[in-house]
Scaffold this motif. Sequence first.
Motif, short mmCIF file in Angstrom:
data_model
loop_
_atom_site.label_atom_id
_atom_site.label_comp_id
_atom_site.label_asym_id
_atom_site.label_seq_id
_atom_site.Cartn_x
_atom_site.Cartn_y
_atom_site.Cartn_z
N MET A 55 0.84 -1.21 0.00
CA MET A 55 0.00 0.00 0.00
C MET A 55 0.87 1.25 0.00
SD MET A 55 -3.21 -0.27 -0.39
CE MET A 55 -3.64 1.39 0.13
N VAL A 59 0.48 4.04 -2.92
CA VAL A 59 0.12 5.44 -2.68
C VAL A 59 1.29 6.37 -2.96
CG1 VAL A 59 -0.60 7.11 -0.93
CG2 VAL A 59 -1.74 4.89 -1.07
N SER A 106 -7.21 5.24 3.91
CA SER A 106 -7.34 3.94 3.25
C SER A 106 -7.92 2.96 4.26
CB SER A 106 -6.00 3.43 2.73
OG SER A 106 -5.16 3.02 3.80
N LEU A 144 -10.82 -2.57 -0.80
CA LEU A 144 -10.02 -1.41 -0.46
C LEU A 144 -10.84 -0.16 -0.77
CD1 LEU A 144 -7.32 0.06 0.21
CD2 LEU A 144 -6.76 -0.17 -2.24
N LEU A 146 -10.53 4.11 -0.63
CA LEU A 146 -9.71 5.30 -0.47
C LEU A 146 -10.61 6.52 -0.57
CD1 LEU A 146 -6.82 4.38 -2.95
CD2 LEU A 146 -6.74 4.21 -0.46
N THR A 167 -7.05 0.42 8.83
CA THR A 167 -7.15 1.80 8.37
C THR A 167 -5.84 2.51 8.63
OG1 THR A 167 -9.48 1.83 8.98
CG2 THR A 167 -8.44 3.97 8.61
#
Length: 170
Positions: A55, A59, A106, A144, A146, A167
Amino acid sequence: RIFWVCGEHKTSARELLWDSAGLQPPSGLAPCKPEVVMEKSARGFPKLEAFMRRMDDFVLSGLSPRCERLQGLAERSDAMVSIYAEGARFQKHIDNPNKDGRVLTSIVYLNSGEPWGKSDGGELRLFAEKGQPPIDLAPETGRLVLFWADRLAHEVLPAQRRRMALTYWW
């Protein structure tokens, strides 16, 4: 119940702060608040650690260069694992109304057992623009989500079975 997976980012644990005030500093966000319920490094959970690293890459290397609001991110906050018992909910809120540097939330759902059904409740309700109906997302295992941490109001509707989520924020 809330469990914090502390550390796993660049800032020294000795600083004992939460998030930066204002823009994220180049050295990153600080670790958990000292009054956490439980803290343990992700190293004790290799699959969790691997997911968090993926992740981070997604990101920071994938989204950040392509999205103006995410440019300049240094790193993420500590991770929060939330476990909602039957009947539990979380009231409507915005994750970061104080503009402390976190711009992206997230959530990934970690539920076990049977696939999530409508009667299981526990949906994440997202409140879109004024005049638009809210959007409900079932906490399906592996999903997931966002969204903007400093802009989007949301809540968790009452769960009718145990609901787990990971989270964290950038």
